[in-house]
Structures are given as C-alpha cells and as structure tokens.
Design a protein around this motif. Sequence first.
Motif, PDB file in Angstrom:
ATOM      1  N   GLY A 119      41.765  22.652  78.253  1.00  0.00           N
ATOM      2  CA  GLY A 119      42.854  23.626  78.404  1.00  0.00           C
ATOM      3  C   GLY A 119      42.438  24.889  79.125  1.00  0.00           C
ATOM      4  N   ASP A 120      43.187  25.958  78.841  1.00  0.00           N
ATOM      5  CA  ASP A 120      43.057  27.203  79.600  1.00  0.00           C
ATOM      6  C   ASP A 120      41.691  27.866  79.466  1.00  0.00           C
ATOM      7  N   ALA A 121      40.939  27.518  78.418  1.00  0.00           N
ATOM      8  CA  ALA A 121      39.626  28.147  78.205  1.00  0.00           C
ATOM      9  C   ALA A 121      38.603  27.717  79.248  1.00  0.00           C
ATOM     10  N   GLY A 161      46.091  25.100  69.399  1.00  0.00           N
ATOM     11  CA  GLY A 161      47.265  25.131  70.277  1.00  0.00           C
ATOM     12  C   GLY A 161      47.453  23.758  70.903  1.00  0.00           C
ATOM     13  N   THR A 162      47.892  23.735  72.165  1.00  0.00           N
ATOM     14  CA  THR A 162      48.184  22.462  72.833  1.00  0.00           C
ATOM     15  C   THR A 162      46.950  21.553  72.844  1.00  0.00           C
ATOM     16  N   GLY A 163      45.843  22.060  73.387  1.00  0.00           N
ATOM     17  CA  GLY A 163      44.655  21.220  73.583  1.00  0.00           C
ATOM     18  C   GLY A 163      43.980  20.849  72.276  1.00  0.00           C
ATOM     19  N   GLY A 164      43.812  21.817  71.383  1.00  0.00           N
ATOM     20  CA  GLY A 164      43.123  21.554  70.116  1.00  0.00           C
ATOM     21  C   GLY A 164      43.888  20.547  69.271  1.00  0.00           C
ATOM     22  N   ALA A 204      47.669  25.149  82.617  1.00  0.00           N
ATOM     23  CA  ALA A 204      48.995  24.644  82.257  1.00  0.00           C
ATOM     24  C   ALA A 204      48.882  23.611  81.151  1.00  0.00           C
ATOM     25  N   GLY A 205      49.960  23.482  80.389  1.00  0.00           N
ATOM     26  CA  GLY A 205      49.990  22.498  79.315  1.00  0.00           C
ATOM     27  C   GLY A 205      49.872  21.083  79.865  1.00  0.00           C
ATOM     28  N   SER A 206      50.447  20.851  81.051  1.00  0.00           N
ATOM     29  CA  SER A 206      50.368  19.503  81.631  1.00  0.00           C
ATOM     30  C   SER A 206      48.909  19.163  81.940  1.00  0.00           C
ATOM     31  N   VAL A 207      48.179  20.132  82.471  1.00  0.00           N
ATOM     32  CA  VAL A 207      46.758  19.920  82.775  1.00  0.00           C
ATOM     33  C   VAL A 207      46.000  19.623  81.474  1.00  0.00           C
ATOM     34  N   ALA A 236      40.403  33.898  62.139  1.00  0.00           N
ATOM     35  CA  ALA A 236      39.904  34.260  63.477  1.00  0.00           C
ATOM     36  C   ALA A 236      38.443  33.805  63.569  1.00  0.00           C
ATOM     37  N   ILE A 237      38.014  33.499  64.785  1.00  0.00           N
ATOM     38  CA  ILE A 237      36.617  33.108  65.006  1.00  0.00           C
ATOM     39  C   ILE A 237      35.856  34.391  65.332  1.00  0.00           C
ATOM     40  N   HIS A 238      34.730  34.595  64.691  1.00  0.00           N
ATOM     41  CA  HIS A 238      33.966  35.800  65.022  1.00  0.00           C
ATOM     42  C   HIS A 238      33.011  35.538  66.184  1.00  0.00           C
ATOM     43  N   VAL A 295      40.185  25.086  63.798  1.00  0.00           N
ATOM     44  CA  VAL A 295      40.243  26.500  63.383  1.00  0.00           C
ATOM     45  C   VAL A 295      41.240  27.235  64.262  1.00  0.00           C
ATOM     46  N   ASP A 296      42.137  27.989  63.654  1.00  0.00           N
ATOM     47  CA  ASP A 296      43.004  28.868  64.445  1.00  0.00           C
ATOM     48  C   ASP A 296      43.256  30.149  63.650  1.00  0.00           C
ATOM     49  N   GLN A 297      43.544  31.210  64.404  1.00  0.00           N
ATOM     50  CA  GLN A 297      43.706  32.516  63.759  1.00  0.00           C
ATOM     51  C   GLN A 297      45.039  32.667  63.032  1.00  0.00           C
ATOM     52  N   ASP A 298      46.008  31.784  63.331  1.00  0.00           N
ATOM     53  CA  ASP A 298      47.308  31.891  62.647  1.00  0.00           C
ATOM     54  C   ASP A 298      47.918  30.507  62.492  1.00  0.00           C
ATOM     55  N   PRO A 308      55.075  25.497  62.363  1.00  0.00           N
ATOM     56  CA  PRO A 308      53.773  25.731  61.705  1.00  0.00           C
ATOM     57  C   PRO A 308      52.696  24.871  62.355  1.00  0.00           C
ATOM     58  N   ARG A 309      51.554  25.459  62.574  1.00  0.00           N
ATOM     59  CA  ARG A 309      50.456  24.788  63.271  1.00  0.00           C
ATOM     60  C   ARG A 309      49.907  23.601  62.479  1.00  0.00           C
ATOM     61  N   ALA A 310      49.658  23.865  61.177  1.00  0.00           N
ATOM     62  CA  ALA A 310      48.994  22.845  60.363  1.00  0.00           C
ATOM     63  C   ALA A 310      49.838  21.572  60.304  1.00  0.00           C
ATOM     64  N   TYR A 342      55.694  26.950  71.402  1.00  0.00           N
ATOM     65  CA  TYR A 342      55.903  26.126  72.601  1.00  0.00           C
ATOM     66  C   TYR A 342      56.078  27.118  73.748  1.00  0.00           C
ATOM     67  N   GLN A 343      54.970  27.411  74.454  1.00  0.00           N
ATOM     68  CA  GLN A 343      54.974  28.537  75.402  1.00  0.00           C
ATOM     69  C   GLN A 343      55.937  28.380  76.585  1.00  0.00           C
ATOM     70  N   PRO A 344      56.155  27.156  77.118  1.00  0.00           N
ATOM     71  CA  PRO A 344      57.128  27.056  78.211  1.00  0.00           C
ATOM     72  C   PRO A 344      58.515  27.557  77.813  1.00  0.00           C
TER      73      PRO A 344
HETATM   74  C1  LIG Z   1      55.585  31.907  79.624  1.00  0.00           C
HETATM   75  C2  LIG Z   1      54.787  30.651  79.732  1.00  0.00           C
HETATM   76  C3  LIG Z   1      55.366  29.533  80.311  1.00  0.00           C
HETATM   77  C4  LIG Z   1      54.627  28.363  80.427  1.00  0.00           C
HETATM   78  N1  LIG Z   1      55.226  27.281  81.001  1.00  0.00           N
HETATM   79  C5  LIG Z   1      54.527  26.134  81.162  1.00  0.00           C
HETATM   80  C6  LIG Z   1      55.141  25.002  81.740  1.00  0.00           C
HETATM   81  O1  LIG Z   1      56.328  25.006  82.092  1.00  0.00           O
HETATM   82  N2  LIG Z   1      54.390  23.884  81.918  1.00  0.00           N
HETATM   83  C7  LIG Z   1      53.072  23.837  81.527  1.00  0.00           C
HETATM   84  O2  LIG Z   1      52.443  22.793  81.708  1.00  0.00           O
HETATM   85  N3  LIG Z   1      52.456  24.903  80.946  1.00  0.00           N
HETATM   86  C8  LIG Z   1      53.153  26.040  80.750  1.00  0.00           C
HETATM   87  N4  LIG Z   1      52.551  27.134  80.160  1.00  0.00           N
HETATM   88  C9  LIG Z   1      51.107  27.107  79.873  1.00  0.00           C
HETATM   89  C10 LIG Z   1      50.737  26.357  78.591  1.00  0.00           C
HETATM   90  O3  LIG Z   1      51.477  26.836  77.502  1.00  0.00           O
HETATM   91  C11 LIG Z   1      49.253  26.521  78.334  1.00  0.00           C
HETATM   92  O4  LIG Z   1      48.545  26.209  79.512  1.00  0.00           O
HETATM   93  C12 LIG Z   1      48.757  25.604  77.237  1.00  0.00           C
HETATM   94  O5  LIG Z   1      49.367  25.945  76.023  1.00  0.00           O
HETATM   95  C13 LIG Z   1      47.221  25.685  77.121  1.00  0.00           C
HETATM   96  O6  LIG Z   1      46.772  25.052  75.976  1.00  0.00           O
HETATM   97  P1  LIG Z   1      45.426  25.558  75.258  1.00  0.00           P
HETATM   98  O7  LIG Z   1      45.194  24.634  74.112  1.00  0.00           O
HETATM   99  O8  LIG Z   1      44.370  25.735  76.257  1.00  0.00           O
HETATM  100  O9  LIG Z   1      45.781  27.016  74.741  1.00  0.00           O
HETATM  101  P2  LIG Z   1      46.844  27.466  73.659  1.00  0.00           P
HETATM  102  O10 LIG Z   1      47.900  26.438  73.474  1.00  0.00           O
HETATM  103  O11 LIG Z   1      47.269  28.833  74.058  1.00  0.00           O
HETATM  104  O12 LIG Z   1      46.003  27.517  72.309  1.00  0.00           O
HETATM  105  C14 LIG Z   1      44.930  28.400  72.113  1.00  0.00           C
HETATM  106  C15 LIG Z   1      44.786  28.624  70.616  1.00  0.00           C
HETATM  107  O13 LIG Z   1      43.566  29.305  70.330  1.00  0.00           O
HETATM  108  C16 LIG Z   1      43.790  30.217  69.287  1.00  0.00           C
HETATM  109  N5  LIG Z   1      42.771  31.283  69.334  1.00  0.00           N
HETATM  110  C17 LIG Z   1      42.495  32.081  70.394  1.00  0.00           C
HETATM  111  N6  LIG Z   1      41.517  32.948  70.068  1.00  0.00           N
HETATM  112  C18 LIG Z   1      41.171  32.686  68.787  1.00  0.00           C
HETATM  113  C19 LIG Z   1      40.232  33.250  67.889  1.00  0.00           C
HETATM  114  N7  LIG Z   1      39.425  34.270  68.226  1.00  0.00           N
HETATM  115  N8  LIG Z   1      40.150  32.741  66.636  1.00  0.00           N
HETATM  116  C20 LIG Z   1      40.951  31.694  66.259  1.00  0.00           C
HETATM  117  N9  LIG Z   1      41.859  31.137  67.080  1.00  0.00           N
HETATM  118  C21 LIG Z   1      41.978  31.623  68.326  1.00  0.00           C
HETATM  119  C22 LIG Z   1      45.211  30.736  69.547  1.00  0.00           C
HETATM  120  O14 LIG Z   1      45.803  31.260  68.373  1.00  0.00           O
HETATM  121  C23 LIG Z   1      45.916  29.485  70.055  1.00  0.00           C
HETATM  122  O15 LIG Z   1      46.573  28.782  69.055  1.00  0.00           O
HETATM  123  C24 LIG Z   1      53.277  28.312  79.970  1.00  0.00           C
HETATM  124  C25 LIG Z   1      52.707  29.443  79.373  1.00  0.00           C
HETATM  125  C26 LIG Z   1      53.441  30.598  79.242  1.00  0.00           C
HETATM  126  C27 LIG Z   1      52.812  31.805  78.596  1.00  0.00           C
END
Ligand SMILES: Cc1cc2nc3c(=O)[nH]c(=O)nc-3n(C[C@H](O)[C@H](O)[C@H](O)COP(=O)(O)OP(=O)(O)OC[C@H]3O[C@@H](n4cnc5c(N)ncnc54)[C@H](O)[C@@H]3O)c2cc1C
Length: 417
Positions: A291-293, A11-14, A301-304, A78-80, A35-38, A63-65, A43-45
Amino acid sequence: MSTRIVILGGGTGGTLTANRLRRNHAPEDLQITVVDQDDVHVYQPGLLFVPFGMAHSDDIVRPRARQLHAGIDFVESAIHHVDLEHQTVYLSTGALLTYDLLVIATGARLVPEETEGLTGPGWMEKVFTFYTPEGAAALARALAGFEGGRLVVNVVDMPIKCPVAPLEFCFLADWYFTERGIRDKVQITYATPLDGAFTKPIASEALGGMLAERNIDVISEFNTGEVDGTAGKLIGYDERQVPFDLAVVIPLHGGAEYIARSPGLGDAVDFVPTDEHTLQSKVAPNVFVIGDAATVPTSKAGSVTHFEGETLIANIEHFIAGEPLEATFDGHANCFIETGHHKALLIDFNYDTEPQPGHFPGAVGLPLLKDSRLNHLGKLLFQSVYWHSLLPGRDLPGLTSIMPTAGKHLTTTAKEA
Ligand SMILES: Cc1cc2nc3c(=O)[nH]c(=O)nc-3n(C[C@H](O)[C@H](O)[C@H](O)COP(=O)(O)OP(=O)(O)OC[C@H]3O[C@@H](n4cnc5c(N)ncnc54)[C@H](O)[C@@H]3O)c2cc1C
C-alpha cells in the motif's frame, strides 16, 4: 512451529493481507496480529462525495476489527516504534509484540502543518481538505453556503493518495454549481505542481481537455510555499500568487510518524524503501510492505494496494518456506475518475504502460479514457465490492493483479513519469 506475523495498519492493505493469509493457513501454523491506532475503517474513496452531499461521513465508515476474519488478533494501539534488530514492535500502550515476519501497511499520513500558514487563520473556515472525514464534512457545510467567488483546488506536492481525486473534485464542483444555477458566479482554478492535469502524458492531455471544456483554469508547476488564509491567497515558492475565496488543499503526505522513530526503517519522508516487483522491503528481509507506505513508483491507491496483495501473499509464503521470491508485481493501477453529470472515466496502467484508450478488461468492457455512465456505476458499486470482496480477500472477477492488455489500443509505452 507457528510463524508469528505482525501486520502494522488495519486499513485497506493490512486487512486484505490478514484475511487472505488466514484463509490460506491454520492458526496453529500462522499467528496473525493486526495493529491499528483506532477502530474506525474509512472507505477513503467515499470522501470525495461528502462535500457535495452525495455521501455522509457516517456512510463510509465501519469498525475495523469487524472486517477481520475469526482467528486474527486485533490490537488497538498507536505504534511507537519498531526495533528491526530485535524483531520487536513497541506500542504506545507500553506493550510489545515480537515477530518472525513484519508487514508494514500503515499508509500515508497528511502533514498540513508542514506548509506555512495552511493550518493557521482560515483553516476549516475558508481553507479545507476533503482528505479526512472531518475536513470533508466541514467542506460540505462551506460549499452549501458558497454563493460565488474564486474556488481554488490545490495540490501542495506529490506524492498524494489517489492523484486523480483533486481533479474529480474540480469536475464535481463544476457540476454541483451548475445544478445550483450559480456556475457563472464561481471561478474554478486547479493549481498543481505537475506540468499538466496528471502525471502521464496521454491521460494528462485527455483530462486537461476536459478541464478546459468545463472552463476550469489550470495553473501548472505551482509549488505552494505558503497559504495566507487571512488575505485569501496561495503563495508559490516562485512568488506567484493565487487568490481565493474558498481553498480546497491536498496537503503534503509522508509516511506514518513511528517510522521516523524506528532506526533504519524509513526514508527521509518516512516511507519504507521497497522492491517494486517483490514488495520485500529493502531494510530487512523479513519485512514486507503493502500500500501507500511503500516507495514503489506507481500511484498511491487502493486499487494498487489490492493488486499488490497477490504478490505479497505469495512472497510471504515463499519466504516462510525458504523459497526464492517471485518478482511479479507490475505496478498495476486502475482508477475511476468522476467527471460529474453521472459519468466517469476509467484509466488502467502499470509501471511500463501509461493509460491508453480502449476497453477494460477485454475488447468488450468498460470504456477507457472516455467518460460514460457505465464507469460512474462502476465507481458507485465499488464501495460494496470493497467491504464485501476486496477487504475479505476474495478474488474479484475481471480484476487481475497483472494489467490486462487485450482491450487496449496500445500506442506507446512509458516508464512512470
Ligand atoms: C479522498 C480520497 C479518495 C481516494 N479515492 C481512491 C479511489 O477512487 N481509488 C483508489 O484506488 N484509491 C483511492 N484512494 C486511496 C486509497 O484509499 C488508499 O491508497 C488506500 O487506502 C491505501 O491503503 P493502505 O493500507 O496503504 O493505507 P490505509 O488504508 O490508509 O491504512 C493505513 C492504516 O494504518 C494506520 N496507522 C497509521 N499510523 C499508525 C500508527 N502510528 N499506529 C497504528 N496505526 C497506524 C491507520 O490508522 C490506517 O488504518 C483515495 C484516498 C483518499 C484520501
């Protein structure tokens, strides 16, 4: 010898981590696997705009790739679980990946099934979430057919991704029903577990005032125990009841489910204990988190996630070189808050400084804690910046990882509420 880096989550961070590392290092020095499950990068915002017909789910996915630079291996599975002791990731396909350094970027997971009744009768009929593409699209249909009644927006509990998104939803709902000429027929209520509109006092006061101006009721310190979709009511743990005709619920969040199957990796709700300044995990020295993990005490947040990238990359490089890590991440977060009527507010803060009025990034710039058309344009433009600069790992002019103070009217400092 080549170092093997495995990044869990594309996703964003990876994605930004993989792309920045690939740019800095030749494939013969660093082998990078994501690695990602899909293969669907959302773009969640953009999900915020889907219920109001201002965006379509298809417009915000790619597409992610294809977001990964050449020379990065993408594995769709998916990661087990992760075996920290043997530095091995087990995939659900049965394959396994061994690593020298692991980056956890699997974000946060919605767990609506953990709230009694939430996914029972009424789910996706009069109880929705806009935090998933399917939920946002279903809610768009429900809102289009809504002719009046009680709309309740509810955050079940913190932490959630983008804590301002439910507030933005309230503001946009007020505008949407005003435009449709039925605002006087819709009662909008915001039920939150917080003691005000937001976690930080100055922003909470400003946002609370804006909700009041728009005639949006706030029910604070409300902890949802049950959602009764048949009777149309939220029931709090303290027995308070909030009736609704249409409910928009932000479900509980936890970390990815494989974390619970990985001995020693996560905390009780499957987030990964992380040093808040170096982003090294507290579970093993060769595991880093972005990121969020992560358990770091700032917004999810994506900005963080973007700002964390700079410290994370530097520390991965220090770790590989056997050098001490740098403790440079300051918790910087930066969020546009849509307020309707083509306007938005901007807040900028870190671990030690709560959102303040002024301008961003310097004395001349976007207004802070004040709604303006310029901020709304910034929010809309950000989607293009996300795909073309942030994910590819380019530096964004004016958006530095360390929180800027030049344009702020600094009055108080406060640790994260
Ligand atoms: C409605 C909404 C609005 C938002 N608005 C904003 C905004 O305005 N500004 C802002 O800064 N942020 C916003 N965000 C938050 C932002 O999208 C996330 O904080 C950011 O995407 C986090 O990045 P990440 O890489 O941690 O997680 P993600 O981008 O969510 O990526 C995690 C990835 O891990 C994969 N994954 C998870 N579990 C497994 C598994 N078991 N096996 C394989 N793959 C797996 C998922 O498929 C995913 O692709 C918003 C979020 C939402 C839901």
